[in-house]
Design a protein around this motif. Structure first.
Motif, PDB file in Angstrom:
ATOM      1  N   PRO A   1       0.689  -1.567  -0.194  1.00 58.31           N
ATOM      2  CA  PRO A   1       0.121  -0.069  -0.156  1.00 58.31           C
ATOM      3  C   PRO A   1       1.039   1.067  -0.122  1.00 58.31           C
ATOM      4  CG  PRO A   1      -0.173  -1.028   2.206  1.00 58.31           C
ATOM      5  CD  PRO A   1       0.729  -2.100   1.391  1.00 58.31           C
ATOM      6  N   LYS A   2       0.126   2.171  -0.683  1.00 56.87           N
ATOM      7  CA  LYS A   2       1.022   3.684  -0.801  1.00 56.87           C
ATOM      8  C   LYS A   2       1.116   4.722   0.503  1.00 56.87           C
ATOM      9  CE  LYS A   2      -1.210   4.663  -5.159  1.00 56.87           C
ATOM     10  NZ  LYS A   2      -1.677   5.074  -5.632  1.00 56.87           N
ATOM     11  N   TYR A   3       0.791   3.932   1.973  1.00 60.51           N
ATOM     12  CA  TYR A   3       0.389   4.875   2.917  1.00 60.51           C
ATOM     13  C   TYR A   3       0.503   4.076   3.879  1.00 60.51           C
ATOM     14  CZ  TYR A   3      -1.495   8.121   0.120  1.00 60.51           C
ATOM     15  OH  TYR A   3      -1.761   9.118  -0.732  1.00 60.51           O
ATOM     16  N   ASN A   4       1.142   3.977   4.930  1.00 61.65           N
ATOM     17  CA  ASN A   4       1.264   2.993   6.232  1.00 61.65           C
ATOM     18  C   ASN A   4       0.257   1.816   6.022  1.00 61.65           C
ATOM     19  OD1 ASN A   4       3.144   4.854   7.572  1.00 61.65           O
ATOM     20  ND2 ASN A   4       1.734   5.141   8.775  1.00 61.65           N
ATOM     21  N   GLY A   5       1.056   0.236   6.430  1.00 61.03           N
ATOM     22  CA  GLY A   5      -0.068  -1.068   5.587  1.00 61.03           C
ATOM     23  C   GLY A   5       1.617  -1.717   6.745  1.00 61.03           C
ATOM     24  N   PRO A   6       0.636  -3.244   6.240  1.00 57.88           N
ATOM     25  CA  PRO A   6       1.502  -4.641   6.175  1.00 57.88           C
ATOM     26  C   PRO A   6       2.364  -4.635   5.125  1.00 57.88           C
ATOM     27  CG  PRO A   6      -0.578  -4.537   5.087  1.00 57.88           C
ATOM     28  CD  PRO A   6      -0.513  -3.651   5.573  1.00 57.88           C
ATOM     29  N   ARG A   7       3.371  -5.668   5.849  1.00 60.67           N
ATOM     30  CA  ARG A   7       3.982  -6.107   4.579  1.00 60.67           C
ATOM     31  C   ARG A   7       3.596  -5.883   3.431  1.00 60.67           C
ATOM     32  NH1 ARG A   7       2.853 -10.783   3.394  1.00 60.67           N
ATOM     33  NH2 ARG A   7       2.104 -12.050   4.038  1.00 60.67           N
ATOM     34  N   PRO A   8       4.961  -5.934   2.188  1.00 63.61           N
ATOM     35  CA  PRO A   8       4.117  -6.257   0.909  1.00 63.61           C
ATOM     36  C   PRO A   8       3.558  -7.673   0.238  1.00 63.61           C
ATOM     37  CG  PRO A   8       6.229  -4.400   0.838  1.00 63.61           C
ATOM     38  CD  PRO A   8       6.075  -5.831   2.218  1.00 63.61           C
ATOM     39  N   PHE A   9       3.183  -7.280  -0.413  1.00 67.21           N
ATOM     40  CA  PHE A   9       2.148  -9.266  -0.621  1.00 67.21           C
ATOM     41  C   PHE A   9       2.717  -9.260  -2.030  1.00 67.21           C
ATOM     42  CE2 PHE A   9      -0.634  -6.305   1.888  1.00 67.21           C
ATOM     43  CZ  PHE A   9      -1.712  -7.458   2.057  1.00 67.21           C
ATOM     44  N   TYR A  10       3.274 -10.465  -1.977  1.00 68.67           N
ATOM     45  CA  TYR A  10       3.927 -11.637  -2.637  1.00 68.67           C
ATOM     46  C   TYR A  10       3.481 -12.887  -3.091  1.00 68.67           C
ATOM     47  CZ  TYR A  10       6.417 -13.041   0.810  1.00 68.67           C
ATOM     48  OH  TYR A  10       7.194 -13.602   1.835  1.00 68.67           O
ATOM     49  N   PHE A  11       3.126 -13.636  -3.787  1.00 68.25           N
ATOM     50  CA  PHE A  11       3.215 -14.997  -3.580  1.00 68.25           C
ATOM     51  C   PHE A  11       4.420 -15.683  -3.389  1.00 68.25           C
ATOM     52  CE2 PHE A  11       0.778 -12.891  -7.347  1.00 68.25           C
ATOM     53  CZ  PHE A  11       0.061 -13.013  -7.048  1.00 68.25           C
ATOM     54  N   SER A  12       4.353 -16.913  -2.721  1.00 67.73           N
ATOM     55  CA  SER A  12       5.735 -17.089  -1.922  1.00 67.73           C
ATOM     56  C   SER A  12       5.861 -18.856  -2.234  1.00 67.73           C
ATOM     57  CB  SER A  12       5.372 -17.481  -0.410  1.00 67.73           C
ATOM     58  OG  SER A  12       3.929 -18.411  -0.130  1.00 67.73           O
ATOM     59  N   ASP A  13       6.812 -19.210  -2.977  1.00 64.45           N
ATOM     60  CA  ASP A  13       6.916 -20.312  -2.798  1.00 64.45           C
ATOM     61  C   ASP A  13       6.328 -20.808  -4.750  1.00 64.45           C
ATOM     62  OD1 ASP A  13       8.367 -21.061  -1.193  1.00 64.45           O
ATOM     63  OD2 ASP A  13       6.933 -21.371  -0.088  1.00 64.45           O
ATOM     64  N   PHE A  14       6.079 -19.041  -5.592  1.00 69.16           N
ATOM     65  CA  PHE A  14       5.073 -20.086  -6.758  1.00 69.16           C
ATOM     66  C   PHE A  14       6.361 -20.723  -7.739  1.00 69.16           C
ATOM     67  CE2 PHE A  14       2.744 -19.376 -10.188  1.00 69.16           C
ATOM     68  CZ  PHE A  14       1.807 -18.796  -9.717  1.00 69.16           C
ATOM     69  N   TRP A  15       7.664 -21.083  -7.526  1.00 69.26           N
ATOM     70  CA  TRP A  15       8.188 -21.927  -8.479  1.00 69.26           C
ATOM     71  C   TRP A  15       7.329 -23.627  -7.824  1.00 69.26           C
ATOM     72  CZ3 TRP A  15       9.485 -20.441 -13.162  1.00 69.26           C
ATOM     73  CH2 TRP A  15      10.790 -19.189 -13.152  1.00 69.26           C
ATOM     74  N   GLU A  16       7.340 -23.567  -7.337  1.00 68.65           N
ATOM     75  CA  GLU A  16       7.260 -24.806  -6.873  1.00 68.65           C
ATOM     76  C   GLU A  16       5.420 -25.393  -7.178  1.00 68.65           C
ATOM     77  OE1 GLU A  16       5.495 -25.522  -2.385  1.00 68.65           O
ATOM     78  OE2 GLU A  16       8.345 -25.274  -1.900  1.00 68.65           O
ATOM     79  N   HIS A  17       4.366 -24.413  -8.549  1.00 67.53           N
ATOM     80  CA  HIS A  17       3.681 -24.925  -9.451  1.00 67.53           C
ATOM     81  C   HIS A  17       4.134 -24.850 -10.236  1.00 67.53           C
ATOM     82  CE1 HIS A  17       0.677 -23.693  -5.814  1.00 67.53           C
ATOM     83  NE2 HIS A  17       1.903 -22.536  -5.521  1.00 67.53           N
ATOM     84  N   ASP A  18       3.536 -26.095 -10.920  1.00 68.08           N
ATOM     85  CA  ASP A  18       3.680 -27.050 -12.239  1.00 68.08           C
ATOM     86  C   ASP A  18       3.547 -26.052 -13.316  1.00 68.08           C
ATOM     87  OD1 ASP A  18       3.867 -28.229 -14.550  1.00 68.08           O
ATOM     88  OD2 ASP A  18       4.493 -29.910 -12.924  1.00 68.08           O
ATOM     89  N   CYS A  19       2.202 -25.893 -13.018  1.00 66.15           N
ATOM     90  CA  CYS A  19       1.378 -25.076 -14.093  1.00 66.15           C
ATOM     91  C   CYS A  19       1.593 -25.549 -15.695  1.00 66.15           C
ATOM     92  CB  CYS A  19       1.337 -23.538 -14.005  1.00 66.15           C
ATOM     93  SG  CYS A  19       1.153 -22.874 -12.468  1.00 66.15           S
ATOM     94  N   LYS A  20       1.421 -26.951 -15.546  1.00 67.54           N
ATOM     95  CA  LYS A  20       1.403 -27.644 -17.162  1.00 67.54           C
ATOM     96  C   LYS A  20       0.859 -28.879 -16.591  1.00 67.54           C
ATOM     97  CE  LYS A  20       6.414 -26.301 -17.958  1.00 67.54           C
ATOM     98  NZ  LYS A  20       8.136 -26.938 -18.241  1.00 67.54           N
ATOM     99  N   ARG A  21       0.444 -28.937 -17.962  1.00 68.52           N
ATOM    100  CA  ARG A  21      -0.158 -30.733 -18.546  1.00 68.52           C
ATOM    101  C   ARG A  21       0.419 -31.201 -18.964  1.00 68.52           C
ATOM    102  NH1 ARG A  21      -4.964 -26.892 -22.177  1.00 68.52           N
ATOM    103  NH2 ARG A  21      -3.968 -26.266 -23.677  1.00 68.52           N
TER     104      ARG A  21
END
Length: 235
Positions: free
Chosen positions: A171-191
């Motif tokens: 968030p631009k102003y005071n707020g929680p830590r930045p948001f991100y996708f944790s451990d996304f490389w663990e997802h195959d996303c393939k068929r």
């Protein structure tokens, strides 16, 4: 992961394929499946100790596991003749692949699976403890940032995975830590490719036809010797 190919669909493709046994000497085999006067959907299977090689219209696939690889794939044939493929386990036994001559492999990028995983992460973000600290407007900004920076790249595997891994929003102003996708490389996303799924039906199907051919051409058992007056007994 859902199998898109079914036995019914495979059998429609394989209709009129005929078995031609080029070699059948124990585990040394060469069989050809081909329609009369037509090369569509044709394929060959070669086996030798420890290996099975399939080549033809659906690419080339080499598997290694048991001394007799027909025994390996017979496990997918049920008593009623139906075929139950095991794509995950069978793909682990691949040692060489020429799936489509351009990008060899038994899997391909699945942008719909990528979108599903990203949306699942996004929903979790706005519902977890940090997400609940955001205002309604901030949650909307986070939601739209993922649309713009990540989901918009879904068509290209490299760009999509990099966008997900590198994504960070705060968030631009005071707020929680930045948001991100944790451990996304663990997802195959393939068929699994349609060619690999097809091959996994084709191999047991050819084995069924080969076994039926062997049974039909098996020489009859010799007749028992007639019992005469001198039958070898001392009485």
């Amino acid at each position: 992961m859902e199998n898109r190919m079914t036995q019914e669909r495979f059998l429609r493709d394989a209709k009129d394929l005929q078995l031609h046994v080029q070699l059948g000497n124990d585990v040394y085999r060469h069989i050809l499946m081909k329609k009369p006067g037509c090369s569509a959907y044709h394929y060959s299977i070669v086996t030798f100790p420890g290996f099975l090689v399939m080549t033809g219209d659906m690419g080339a696939w080499t598997f290694q596991r048991l001394h007799d690889m027909f025994e390996f794939f017979r496990k997918g044939i049920k008593q009623d003749g139906t075929i139950r493929t095991n794509l995950g386990y069978w793909s682990e036994k691949l040692v060489a692949v020429d799936g489509n001559r351009n990008q060899a492999g038994c899997k391909e990028w699945d942008q719909e699976e990528f979108r599903r995983v990203v949306c699942e992460h996004r929903l979790r973000m706005v519902r977890d403890e940090d997400g609940r600290e955001l205002t309604k407007e901030q949650r909307r900004e986070l939601w739209e940032a993922i649309d713009d920076d990540v989901l918009s790249k879904a068509e290209d595997e490299g760009a999509a995975m990099n966008a997900a891994v590198e994504f960070s929003w705060g968030p631009k102003y005071n707020g929680p830590r930045p948001f991100y996708f944790s451990d996304f490389w663990e997802h195959d996303c393939k068929r699994y490719t349609s060619a690999f799924e097809w091959a996994c039906f084709a191999i047991p199907h050819a084995i069924q036809m080969y076994d039926a051919h062997k049974e039909a051409t098996k020489p009859p058992a010799p007749a028992p010797a007639p019992v005469g007056e001198d039958d070898g007994y001392p009485f």
